[in-house]
Motif scaffolding. Structure first.
Motif, PDB file in Angstrom:
ATOM      1  N   GLY A   1       0.718  -1.418   0.197  1.00  0.00           N
ATOM      2  CA  GLY A   1      -0.025  -0.046  -0.036  1.00  0.00           C
ATOM      3  C   GLY A   1       0.953   1.302   0.020  1.00  0.00           C
ATOM      4  O   GLY A   1       0.507   2.020   0.713  1.00  0.00           O
TER       5      GLY A   1
ATOM      6  N   ASP B   1       1.178  -1.511  -4.787  1.00  0.00           N
ATOM      7  CA  ASP B   1      -0.180  -1.107  -4.514  1.00  0.00           C
ATOM      8  C   ASP B   1      -1.479  -1.638  -5.656  1.00  0.00           C
ATOM      9  O   ASP B   1      -0.879  -2.477  -6.273  1.00  0.00           O
ATOM     10  CB  ASP B   1      -0.352   0.442  -4.342  1.00  0.00           C
ATOM     11  CG  ASP B   1      -1.243   1.033  -3.107  1.00  0.00           C
ATOM     12  OD1 ASP B   1      -2.517   0.346  -3.358  1.00  0.00           O
ATOM     13  OD2 ASP B   1      -0.955   1.860  -2.601  1.00  0.00           O
TER      14      ASP B   1
ATOM     15  N   TYR C   1      -3.136   3.453  -8.120  1.00  0.00           N
ATOM     16  CA  TYR C   1      -2.104   4.053  -7.436  1.00  0.00           C
ATOM     17  C   TYR C   1      -0.551   4.162  -8.299  1.00  0.00           C
ATOM     18  O   TYR C   1       0.313   5.100  -7.666  1.00  0.00           O
ATOM     19  CB  TYR C   1      -1.709   3.703  -5.902  1.00  0.00           C
ATOM     20  CG  TYR C   1      -2.811   3.935  -4.941  1.00  0.00           C
ATOM     21  CD1 TYR C   1      -2.598   5.266  -4.145  1.00  0.00           C
ATOM     22  CD2 TYR C   1      -3.870   3.122  -4.769  1.00  0.00           C
ATOM     23  CE1 TYR C   1      -3.847   5.432  -3.271  1.00  0.00           C
ATOM     24  CE2 TYR C   1      -4.986   3.546  -4.042  1.00  0.00           C
ATOM     25  CZ  TYR C   1      -4.950   4.408  -3.397  1.00  0.00           C
ATOM     26  OH  TYR C   1      -5.790   5.035  -2.613  1.00  0.00           O
TER      27      TYR C   1
ATOM     28  N   ASP D   1      -2.928  -6.499  -4.770  1.00  0.00           N
ATOM     29  CA  ASP D   1      -3.828  -6.189  -3.903  1.00  0.00           C
ATOM     30  C   ASP D   1      -3.840  -7.523  -3.028  1.00  0.00           C
ATOM     31  O   ASP D   1      -3.928  -8.813  -3.451  1.00  0.00           O
ATOM     32  CB  ASP D   1      -5.297  -6.189  -4.597  1.00  0.00           C
ATOM     33  CG  ASP D   1      -6.532  -6.190  -3.695  1.00  0.00           C
ATOM     34  OD1 ASP D   1      -6.488  -6.889  -2.835  1.00  0.00           O
ATOM     35  OD2 ASP D   1      -7.520  -5.412  -4.258  1.00  0.00           O
ATOM     36  N   VAL D   2      -3.506  -7.039  -1.739  1.00  0.00           N
ATOM     37  CA  VAL D   2      -3.158  -8.417  -0.538  1.00  0.00           C
ATOM     38  C   VAL D   2      -4.340  -9.533  -0.758  1.00  0.00           C
ATOM     39  O   VAL D   2      -3.919 -10.651  -0.489  1.00  0.00           O
ATOM     40  CB  VAL D   2      -3.007  -7.901   0.831  1.00  0.00           C
ATOM     41  CG1 VAL D   2      -1.693  -7.085   0.727  1.00  0.00           C
ATOM     42  CG2 VAL D   2      -4.504  -7.074   1.307  1.00  0.00           C
TER      43      VAL D   2
ATOM     44  N   ALA E   1       2.025   1.242   6.040  1.00  0.00           N
ATOM     45  CA  ALA E   1       1.622   2.258   6.827  1.00  0.00           C
ATOM     46  C   ALA E   1       0.240   2.641   6.327  1.00  0.00           C
ATOM     47  O   ALA E   1      -0.282   2.820   5.235  1.00  0.00           O
ATOM     48  CB  ALA E   1       2.436   3.564   6.515  1.00  0.00           C
TER      49      ALA E   1
HETATM   50  C1  SAM Z   1      -4.444   5.671   3.546  1.00  0.00           C
HETATM   51  S1  SAM Z   1      -3.575   4.813   2.280  1.00  0.00           S
HETATM   52  C2  SAM Z   1      -2.045   4.910   2.905  1.00  0.00           C
HETATM   53  C3  SAM Z   1      -0.883   4.838   1.909  1.00  0.00           C
HETATM   54  C4  SAM Z   1       0.507   5.186   2.479  1.00  0.00           C
HETATM   55  N1  SAM Z   1       1.057   4.136   2.818  1.00  0.00           N
HETATM   56  C5  SAM Z   1       0.527   6.180   3.384  1.00  0.00           C
HETATM   57  O1  SAM Z   1       0.856   5.919   4.391  1.00  0.00           O
HETATM   58  O2  SAM Z   1       0.583   7.421   3.078  1.00  0.00           O
HETATM   59  C6  SAM Z   1      -4.129   3.149   2.279  1.00  0.00           C
HETATM   60  C7  SAM Z   1      -3.465   2.545   1.111  1.00  0.00           C
HETATM   61  O3  SAM Z   1      -3.741   1.092   1.385  1.00  0.00           O
HETATM   62  C8  SAM Z   1      -4.074   0.585   0.049  1.00  0.00           C
HETATM   63  N2  SAM Z   1      -4.923  -0.565   0.257  1.00  0.00           N
HETATM   64  C9  SAM Z   1      -6.087  -0.564   0.521  1.00  0.00           C
HETATM   65  N3  SAM Z   1      -6.543  -1.954   0.425  1.00  0.00           N
HETATM   66  C10 SAM Z   1      -5.486  -2.784  -0.217  1.00  0.00           C
HETATM   67  C11 SAM Z   1      -5.535  -3.856  -0.547  1.00  0.00           C
HETATM   68  N4  SAM Z   1      -6.482  -4.907  -0.513  1.00  0.00           N
HETATM   69  N5  SAM Z   1      -4.359  -4.501  -1.012  1.00  0.00           N
HETATM   70  C12 SAM Z   1      -3.226  -3.756  -1.198  1.00  0.00           C
HETATM   71  N6  SAM Z   1      -3.542  -2.313  -0.725  1.00  0.00           N
HETATM   72  C13 SAM Z   1      -4.450  -1.839  -0.251  1.00  0.00           C
HETATM   73  C14 SAM Z   1      -4.563   1.616  -0.722  1.00  0.00           C
HETATM   74  O4  SAM Z   1      -4.382   1.233  -2.099  1.00  0.00           O
HETATM   75  C15 SAM Z   1      -3.906   3.096  -0.081  1.00  0.00           C
HETATM   76  O5  SAM Z   1      -2.343   2.940  -0.734  1.00  0.00           O
END
Ligand code: SAM
Length: 196
Positions: free
Chosen positions: A33, A56, A60, A83-84, A100
């Motif tokens: 992410g 991500d 993104y 996507d996890v 994070a």
């Molecule tokens: C609030 S943002 C945080 C982004 C960055 N890590 C930060 O701290 O600014 C949440 C992140 O989680 C990712 N995310 C949400 N669901 C996800 C999933 N199923 N698999 C991977 N990433 C995911 C989103 O795409 C996004 O980039």
């Protein structure tokens, strides 16, 4: 124009102060992410001994690429599609995973998938560092975290601040043991588990 997150600018230095010693003997880190990509370029520049893999969901990637192109660092890699819960996890030789502000955005089955995936990816001794706000024994650690949780649930009822105990159970099921729980500014934490 590059995407920008103010909170990344605010939390990057405190996060670095924890992960710098934590990752001092690491070789490769997968970031789950990566969001804007700001953390990746900041941490990879400060930790040149590491190969930093960004990842991500596809929407993104363009933004992450802009940050990476501008920074032109030799040790940070183009975003992987991860996507996890829905992607096949990449086969990477990493000995740490960093993420994070993701556990409260992901729906619970995705959080479960993240921990299972991390446990499957990390070798014995590998580290998983997860930054964000967390509850303890079902209680918020601050009024601001409680308000944040309400705001998240207003956006999507499946989002929300997670309980440390629930995450620790997932970690244990994935073969990881809590190494440390670091207090961070603004009522955030870094939880760090080690793959057994
Ligand atoms: C609030 S943002 C945080 C982004 C960055 N890590 C930060 O701290 O600014 C949440 C992140 O989680 C990712 N995310 C949400 N669901 C996800 C999933 N199923 N698999 C991977 N990433 C995911 C989103 O795409 C996004 O980039």
């Amino acid at each position: 124009m590059k995407p920008y997150s103010e909170s990344c600018d605010q939390n990057r230095e405190p996060i670095l102060s924890v992960i710098k010693p934590l990752f001092a003997d690491r070789r490769g880190v997968l970031e789950i992410g990566s969001g804007t990509g700001q953390h990746a370029v900041y941490f990879a520049a400060a930790l040149p001994h590491l190969t930093w893999y960004t990842s991500d969901c596809p929407e993104y990637h363009a933004g992450i690429r802009l940050w990476l192109e501008e920074a032109a660092l030799p040790n940070v890699c183009a975003p992987l599609q991860l996507d996890v819960a829905r992607s096949t996890w990449p086969e990477l030789e990493v000995d740490a995973v960093f993420s994070a502000n993701t556990a409260h955005i992901m729906h619970w089955p995705e959080v479960e998938a993240m921990f299972a995936g991390v446990g499957g990816l990390l070798p014995s001794g590998g580290l998983f560092a997860l930054y964000g706000p967390f509850n303890y024994n079902g209680l918020f650690t601050s009024d601001s975290n409680a308000r944040f949780d309400g705001w998240l649930k207003g956006r999507d009822p499946a989002m929300g601040v997670r309980d440390f105990e629930d995450l620790d159970r997932l970690a244990e099921a994935a073969g990881m043991r809590l190494l440390n729980d670091y207090a961070m500014p603004a009522n955030n934490r870094i939880l760090c588990w080690q793959r057994q």
